[in-house]
Write a protein that holds these residues in place. Structure first.
Motif, PDB file in Angstrom:
ATOM      1  N   GLU A   7     -58.127 -61.709 -27.021  1.00 35.28           N
ATOM      2  CA  GLU A   7     -57.904 -62.132 -25.632  1.00 35.28           C
ATOM      3  C   GLU A   7     -57.638 -63.631 -25.654  1.00 35.28           C
ATOM      4  OE1 GLU A   7     -61.397 -61.117 -23.411  1.00 35.28           O
ATOM      5  OE2 GLU A   7     -62.695 -62.379 -24.592  1.00 35.28           O
ATOM      6  N   PRO A   8     -57.091 -64.173 -24.577  1.00 34.35           N
ATOM      7  CA  PRO A   8     -56.801 -65.599 -24.569  1.00 34.35           C
ATOM      8  C   PRO A   8     -58.037 -66.449 -24.884  1.00 34.35           C
ATOM      9  CG  PRO A   8     -55.642 -64.545 -22.783  1.00 34.35           C
ATOM     10  CD  PRO A   8     -56.556 -63.510 -23.376  1.00 34.35           C
ATOM     11  N   ALA A   9     -57.956 -67.215 -25.946  1.00 36.91           N
ATOM     12  CA  ALA A   9     -59.092 -68.013 -26.423  1.00 36.91           C
ATOM     13  C   ALA A   9     -59.503 -69.083 -25.422  1.00 36.91           C
ATOM     14  CB  ALA A   9     -58.755 -68.653 -27.763  1.00 36.91           C
ATOM     15  N   CYS A  10     -58.566 -69.577 -24.645  1.00 34.25           N
ATOM     16  CA  CYS A  10     -58.906 -70.599 -23.654  1.00 34.25           C
ATOM     17  C   CYS A  10     -59.900 -70.054 -22.638  1.00 34.25           C
ATOM     18  CB  CYS A  10     -57.652 -71.103 -22.939  1.00 34.25           C
ATOM     19  SG  CYS A  10     -56.677 -69.826 -22.097  1.00 34.25           S
ATOM     20  N   ALA A  11     -59.677 -68.827 -22.188  1.00 40.05           N
ATOM     21  CA  ALA A  11     -60.555 -68.218 -21.195  1.00 40.05           C
ATOM     22  C   ALA A  11     -61.918 -67.890 -21.788  1.00 40.05           C
ATOM     23  CB  ALA A  11     -59.912 -66.968 -20.619  1.00 40.05           C
ATOM     24  N   THR A  12     -61.951 -67.478 -23.036  1.00 40.22           N
ATOM     25  CA  THR A  12     -63.209 -67.176 -23.705  1.00 40.22           C
ATOM     26  C   THR A  12     -64.053 -68.444 -23.858  1.00 40.22           C
ATOM     27  OG1 THR A  12     -62.134 -65.388 -24.930  1.00 40.22           O
ATOM     28  CG2 THR A  12     -64.225 -66.173 -25.783  1.00 40.22           C
ATOM     29  N   ALA A  13     -63.404 -69.561 -24.139  1.00 40.03           N
ATOM     30  CA  ALA A  13     -64.116 -70.826 -24.350  1.00 40.03           C
ATOM     31  C   ALA A  13     -64.516 -71.512 -23.047  1.00 40.03           C
ATOM     32  CB  ALA A  13     -63.238 -71.778 -25.164  1.00 40.03           C
ATOM     33  N   CYS A  14     -63.849 -71.191 -21.969  1.00 40.43           N
ATOM     34  CA  CYS A  14     -64.070 -71.880 -20.694  1.00 40.43           C
ATOM     35  C   CYS A  14     -65.453 -71.575 -20.115  1.00 40.43           C
ATOM     36  CB  CYS A  14     -63.000 -71.473 -19.691  1.00 40.43           C
ATOM     37  SG  CYS A  14     -63.155 -72.315 -18.101  1.00 40.43           S
ATOM     38  N   PRO A  15     -66.226 -72.609 -19.772  1.00 33.08           N
ATOM     39  CA  PRO A  15     -67.550 -72.389 -19.208  1.00 33.08           C
ATOM     40  C   PRO A  15     -67.543 -72.103 -17.700  1.00 33.08           C
ATOM     41  CG  PRO A  15     -67.190 -74.723 -19.428  1.00 33.08           C
ATOM     42  CD  PRO A  15     -65.983 -74.033 -20.029  1.00 33.08           C
ATOM     43  N   THR A  16     -66.390 -72.260 -17.058  1.00 31.85           N
ATOM     44  CA  THR A  16     -66.292 -72.077 -15.618  1.00 31.85           C
ATOM     45  C   THR A  16     -65.775 -70.679 -15.306  1.00 31.85           C
ATOM     46  OG1 THR A  16     -65.798 -74.421 -15.408  1.00 31.85           O
ATOM     47  CG2 THR A  16     -65.384 -73.047 -13.486  1.00 31.85           C
ATOM     48  N   GLU A  17     -66.608 -69.863 -14.689  1.00 31.00           N
ATOM     49  CA  GLU A  17     -66.260 -68.477 -14.390  1.00 31.00           C
ATOM     50  C   GLU A  17     -65.020 -68.392 -13.501  1.00 31.00           C
ATOM     51  OE1 GLU A  17     -68.265 -64.625 -12.234  1.00 31.00           O
ATOM     52  OE2 GLU A  17     -69.573 -66.073 -13.195  1.00 31.00           O
ATOM     53  N   GLY A  18     -64.055 -67.603 -13.935  1.00 28.96           N
ATOM     54  CA  GLY A  18     -62.851 -67.366 -13.150  1.00 28.96           C
ATOM     55  C   GLY A  18     -61.861 -68.514 -13.114  1.00 28.96           C
ATOM     56  N   CYS A  19     -62.034 -69.496 -13.932  1.00 30.28           N
ATOM     57  CA  CYS A  19     -61.158 -70.666 -13.925  1.00 30.28           C
ATOM     58  C   CYS A  19     -59.770 -70.346 -14.472  1.00 30.28           C
ATOM     59  CB  CYS A  19     -61.794 -71.783 -14.748  1.00 30.28           C
ATOM     60  SG  CYS A  19     -60.808 -73.274 -14.876  1.00 30.28           S
ATOM     61  N   ILE A  20     -59.698 -69.479 -15.471  1.00 32.80           N
ATOM     62  CA  ILE A  20     -58.420 -69.138 -16.091  1.00 32.80           C
ATOM     63  C   ILE A  20     -58.059 -67.719 -15.690  1.00 32.80           C
ATOM     64  CG2 ILE A  20     -57.165 -68.898 -18.266  1.00 32.80           C
ATOM     65  CD1 ILE A  20     -58.991 -71.131 -19.369  1.00 32.80           C
ATOM     66  N   VAL A  21     -56.882 -67.593 -15.066  1.00 29.73           N
ATOM     67  CA  VAL A  21     -56.456 -66.319 -14.489  1.00 29.73           C
ATOM     68  C   VAL A  21     -55.110 -65.901 -15.061  1.00 29.73           C
ATOM     69  CG1 VAL A  21     -57.738 -66.734 -12.343  1.00 29.73           C
ATOM     70  CG2 VAL A  21     -55.352 -67.476 -12.509  1.00 29.73           C
ATOM     71  N   TRP A  22     -54.799 -64.617 -14.898  1.00 37.72           N
ATOM     72  CA  TRP A  22     -53.501 -64.094 -15.314  1.00 37.72           C
ATOM     73  C   TRP A  22     -52.441 -64.571 -14.344  1.00 37.72           C
ATOM     74  CZ3 TRP A  22     -53.573 -62.459 -20.002  1.00 37.72           C
ATOM     75  CH2 TRP A  22     -54.689 -61.794 -20.511  1.00 37.72           C
ATOM     76  N   ASP A  23     -51.245 -64.803 -14.842  1.00 42.94           N
ATOM     77  CA  ASP A  23     -50.109 -65.152 -14.004  1.00 42.94           C
ATOM     78  C   ASP A  23     -48.890 -64.411 -14.540  1.00 42.94           C
ATOM     79  OD1 ASP A  23     -48.870 -66.368 -11.867  1.00 42.94           O
ATOM     80  OD2 ASP A  23     -48.680 -68.318 -12.823  1.00 42.94           O
ATOM     81  N   ALA A  24     -47.805 -64.472 -13.828  1.00 37.45           N
ATOM     82  CA  ALA A  24     -46.585 -63.771 -14.216  1.00 37.45           C
ATOM     83  C   ALA A  24     -46.072 -64.265 -15.563  1.00 37.45           C
ATOM     84  CB  ALA A  24     -45.521 -63.961 -13.150  1.00 37.45           C
ATOM     85  N   CYS A  25     -45.471 -63.361 -16.296  1.00 38.96           N
ATOM     86  CA  CYS A  25     -44.874 -63.717 -17.580  1.00 38.96           C
ATOM     87  C   CYS A  25     -43.508 -64.353 -17.362  1.00 38.96           C
ATOM     88  CB  CYS A  25     -44.694 -62.476 -18.445  1.00 38.96           C
ATOM     89  SG  CYS A  25     -46.231 -61.818 -19.054  1.00 38.96           S
ATOM     90  N   VAL A  26     -43.199 -65.309 -18.193  1.00 41.74           N
ATOM     91  CA  VAL A  26     -41.888 -65.927 -18.179  1.00 41.74           C
ATOM     92  C   VAL A  26     -41.003 -65.101 -19.104  1.00 41.74           C
ATOM     93  CG1 VAL A  26     -40.581 -67.992 -18.833  1.00 41.74           C
ATOM     94  CG2 VAL A  26     -42.808 -68.221 -17.731  1.00 41.74           C
ATOM     95  N   GLU A  27     -39.835 -64.743 -18.629  1.00 47.27           N
ATOM     96  CA  GLU A  27     -38.924 -63.951 -19.446  1.00 47.27           C
ATOM     97  C   GLU A  27     -38.634 -64.665 -20.757  1.00 47.27           C
ATOM     98  OE1 GLU A  27     -34.438 -62.132 -19.192  1.00 47.27           O
ATOM     99  OE2 GLU A  27     -35.570 -62.384 -17.334  1.00 47.27           O
ATOM    100  N   GLY A  28     -38.734 -63.913 -21.837  1.00 47.99           N
ATOM    101  CA  GLY A  28     -38.471 -64.468 -23.159  1.00 47.99           C
ATOM    102  C   GLY A  28     -39.703 -65.005 -23.862  1.00 47.99           C
ATOM    103  N   THR A  29     -40.880 -64.964 -23.185  1.00 46.18           N
ATOM    104  CA  THR A  29     -42.108 -65.410 -23.820  1.00 46.18           C
ATOM    105  C   THR A  29     -42.969 -64.209 -24.178  1.00 46.18           C
ATOM    106  OG1 THR A  29     -43.299 -65.669 -21.733  1.00 46.18           O
ATOM    107  CG2 THR A  29     -42.133 -67.601 -22.568  1.00 46.18           C
TER     108      THR A  29
END
Length: 94
Positions: free
Chosen positions: A53-75
């Protein structure tokens, strides 16, 4: 975009250290001018090929700070995340 850092960010730096592709910058380098950390949408790969899973969200101490967003085409984006989760900006880790 793949993941998004919300305004609940406390600028602790935990996410920057965990990003394997250096897609996150601190508030001083945020191109939007907001005083929160920023994820470059064209660089984020949602840790596909790096972590379960995204490591940034796992490391983040603030609940719900990092959320899913739309994918950019080609990424690289996780195909097991629903369009609803992305549209509603659901937290990556709860």
């Amino acid at each position: 975009m793949a993941v998004l850092i919300t305004d609940t960010c406390i600028n602790c730096g935990a996410c920057i250290d965990e990003c394997p592709v250096e897609a996150i910058v601190d508030d001083e380098d945020n191109p939007t001018g907001e005083e929160i950390y920023y994820v470059y949408p064209d660089k984020c790969v949602e840790c596909v090929g790096y972590h379960d899973e995204p490591a940034c969200a796992t490391a983040c101490p603030t609940e719900g700070c990092i959320v899913w967003d739309a994918c950019v085409e080609g990424t690289t984006c996780r195909d097991d995340i629903s369009e609803e989760a992305r549209t509603e900006h659901q937290p990556v880790v709860e």
